[in-house]
Design a protein around this motif. Sequence first.
Motif, PDB file in Angstrom:
ATOM      1  N   GLY A 176      40.138  42.378  53.313  1.00 39.79           N
ATOM      2  CA  GLY A 176      39.119  41.632  52.605  1.00 39.79           C
ATOM      3  C   GLY A 176      38.513  40.536  53.456  1.00 39.79           C
ATOM      4  N   ALA A 177      37.277  40.217  53.173  1.00 40.63           N
ATOM      5  CA  ALA A 177      36.604  39.105  53.831  1.00 40.63           C
ATOM      6  C   ALA A 177      36.490  37.970  52.831  1.00 40.63           C
ATOM      7  N   PRO A 178      36.269  36.729  53.330  1.00 37.37           N
ATOM      8  CA  PRO A 178      36.101  35.609  52.409  1.00 37.37           C
ATOM      9  C   PRO A 178      35.021  35.914  51.377  1.00 37.37           C
ATOM     10  N   GLY A 179      35.339  35.689  50.109  1.00 36.80           N
ATOM     11  CA  GLY A 179      34.384  35.946  49.041  1.00 36.80           C
ATOM     12  C   GLY A 179      34.384  37.363  48.534  1.00 36.80           C
ATOM     13  N   ALA A 180      35.145  38.247  49.194  1.00 42.05           N
ATOM     14  CA  ALA A 180      35.209  39.634  48.748  1.00 42.05           C
ATOM     15  C   ALA A 180      35.766  39.685  47.335  1.00 42.05           C
ATOM     16  N   GLY A 181      35.225  40.538  46.523  1.00 39.03           N
ATOM     17  CA  GLY A 181      35.689  40.694  45.146  1.00 39.03           C
ATOM     18  C   GLY A 181      34.902  39.885  44.148  1.00 39.03           C
ATOM     19  N   GLU A 182      34.102  38.913  44.622  1.00 38.31           N
ATOM     20  CA  GLU A 182      33.330  38.081  43.690  1.00 38.31           C
ATOM     21  C   GLU A 182      32.346  38.916  42.887  1.00 38.31           C
ATOM     22  N   ALA A 183      31.750  39.907  43.513  1.00 41.70           N
ATOM     23  CA  ALA A 183      30.799  40.767  42.791  1.00 41.70           C
ATOM     24  C   ALA A 183      31.509  41.552  41.697  1.00 41.70           C
ATOM     25  N   MET A 242      57.024  42.795  45.346  1.00 39.54           N
ATOM     26  CA  MET A 242      56.609  41.635  44.571  1.00 39.54           C
ATOM     27  C   MET A 242      55.294  41.043  45.068  1.00 39.54           C
ATOM     28  N   THR A 243      54.742  41.619  46.126  1.00 45.93           N
ATOM     29  CA  THR A 243      53.566  41.046  46.781  1.00 45.93           C
ATOM     30  C   THR A 243      52.288  41.753  46.356  1.00 45.93           C
ATOM     31  N   VAL A 244      51.308  40.963  45.952  1.00 45.59           N
ATOM     32  CA  VAL A 244      49.985  41.476  45.595  1.00 45.59           C
ATOM     33  C   VAL A 244      48.972  40.872  46.551  1.00 45.59           C
ATOM     34  N   GLU A 245      48.099  41.697  47.100  1.00 43.23           N
ATOM     35  CA  GLU A 245      47.056  41.224  48.008  1.00 43.23           C
ATOM     36  C   GLU A 245      45.700  41.340  47.337  1.00 43.23           C
ATOM     37  N   GLY A 246      44.936  40.260  47.346  1.00 39.69           N
ATOM     38  CA  GLY A 246      43.605  40.249  46.757  1.00 39.69           C
ATOM     39  C   GLY A 246      42.544  40.720  47.731  1.00 39.69           C
ATOM     40  N   ALA A 247      41.344  40.981  47.190  1.00 43.27           N
ATOM     41  CA  ALA A 247      40.232  41.454  48.021  1.00 43.27           C
ATOM     42  C   ALA A 247      39.827  40.431  49.065  1.00 43.27           C
ATOM     43  N   ASP A 248      40.149  39.163  48.814  1.00 44.77           N
ATOM     44  CA  ASP A 248      39.788  38.110  49.766  1.00 44.77           C
ATOM     45  C   ASP A 248      40.861  37.898  50.833  1.00 44.77           C
ATOM     46  N   GLY A 249      41.917  38.726  50.821  1.00 40.37           N
ATOM     47  CA  GLY A 249      42.955  38.624  51.841  1.00 40.37           C
ATOM     48  C   GLY A 249      44.122  37.745  51.459  1.00 40.37           C
ATOM     49  N   ARG A 250      44.036  37.005  50.378  1.00 41.67           N
ATOM     50  CA  ARG A 250      45.152  36.156  49.956  1.00 41.67           C
ATOM     51  C   ARG A 250      46.256  37.008  49.345  1.00 41.67           C
ATOM     52  N   ARG A 251      47.474  36.521  49.486  1.00 40.06           N
ATOM     53  CA  ARG A 251      48.626  37.243  48.931  1.00 40.06           C
ATOM     54  C   ARG A 251      49.369  36.359  47.941  1.00 40.06           C
ATOM     55  N   TYR A 252      49.972  37.025  46.970  1.00 41.61           N
ATOM     56  CA  TYR A 252      50.645  36.322  45.872  1.00 41.61           C
ATOM     57  C   TYR A 252      51.992  36.973  45.584  1.00 41.61           C
ATOM     58  N   LEU A 253      52.940  36.150  45.183  1.00 42.91           N
ATOM     59  CA  LEU A 253      54.193  36.656  44.626  1.00 42.91           C
ATOM     60  C   LEU A 253      53.984  36.840  43.133  1.00 42.91           C
TER      61      LEU A 253
END
Length: 513
Positions: A13-20, A49-60
């Motif tokens: 993902g790039a910054p802002g990806a997924g906003e649309a 347990m790891t989820v990655e968003g379209a913007d490249g951030r990861r979450y537990l």
Amino acid sequence: MSLAAVPVQAASGAPGAGEAILRRQRVRESAARTYARSFPIVPVRAHGMTVEGADGRRYLDCLSGAGTLALGHNHPVVLEAIRRTLDSGAPLHLLDLATAEKDDFTSALFESLPAEFAARARVHFCGPAGTDAVEAALKLMQTATGRSGALAFTGAYHGMTAGALALTGNVAVKEPLPRGGEVARLPYPYGYRCPFGVGGEAGADLAATYVERLLDDPSGGVVTPAAMILEAVQGEGGVVPAPDGWLRAMRRITAERGIPLIVDEVQTGVGRTGAMWAIEHSGIVPDAMVLSKAIGGSLPLAVVVYREDYDGWRPGAHTGTFRGNTLAMAAGAATLRHVAANGLAERAAAVGERMAARLRGLAAELPVIGDVRGRGLMLGVELVDPAAEPDACGARPADPALAVRVREACLARGLIVELGGRHDAVLRLLPPLTITDEQVAAVLERLADAIAAASANRPADGAAGGAAGGPASGTAGGSASGTASGTAGGSASGTAGGSAGGSAGGATLRGQR
């Protein structure tokens, strides 16, 4: 290479990806959407347990599909079962016809149930949601007893269809609808906010005595019902575990009066509470169990298992198109056997005790923590206003606005935690049973920092800190300082903004069935 080993800056993902995508969702989907308001992210990959968003951030992920993902996201055992079934050419949809996958799932399910219950059990495959299984259980008992009505409890959540909704305690979702069937509402033993104002074992004893006296009172207004339904641990109600003695009392009271007992194990089942099934803690044997969520190995599946004595249905008495989910049966059988073979229920008990002890210790430092409770890896942290006067049991008023800020602060730190409880002021922790010790440490540290920041009214982005380009290895563990920076990355305004959406105004049922 696992997701945890890939630096955030190397993600697709790039910054802002997924906003649309988020904008289109807001325009096209209904106003009833819930989790999307709490977590304005667009997941593109997930593992464990790891989820990655379209913007490249990861979450537990401490939500785990509201308890559906016993083994976490895309566990190898589950994927192998799905691939094997697809490669075999097995039919994916066959209504309620017999298949090898269905037969294997039924065997795995019966092997996992308490022996005394399984020995005389039948199973009915329902539409693929827990609420349909609740409806089926009610219809089953109405047919068997010739009676209508039901006994249900304050704080209960059993689904969103008409009959299941009638059993649910939350008033906000019921007020706009026509009244359902006759349901007698009974007090659930909620130690922290005891309905009798005494708390503890005495409160549970009073709750049991009240039920018994009410049912025996000829002027009590309660006609003998078709069934009693309860949760051994209330999930949506705020992660409130019922004392084992109270559960045994409910079994005795119903058995003595010829009232079938249905236990809703939709969220508590498959090792979640530290036993394969939550009823095992108390040793009770119900007349029926409603099962869904984790039994499908992450895919939709729901059943009601019941004593064969009650099998008085005529053919087609409870039917539905999507009762034969072959992939879910294959994934579910693999999940049930993996949990049992690897002692994951026992590990959930040990890890849950450790997490609860740490969280109770935090209460001394953070007075906004009013109560920590739960069983196994089904934990709740109730947030309160520490400046307000306590009630007779020592409980202070719930603080739903703070809970919303904590949820936002958690998301900014790379932690997905949802709310529940009577006032939406309980942080609910439902991590996968496969959570590692490193991930436990990361979850607790991020959560503690989020609570401290939110209660001090510090900006959520100040603590998240760090560039998105930091290493993501901390996603699976490490200290809070190492995991929060680079995991949540960037400011909270882009990640958690708008997540309050309709939560603070009162308890919100999130349609998790």
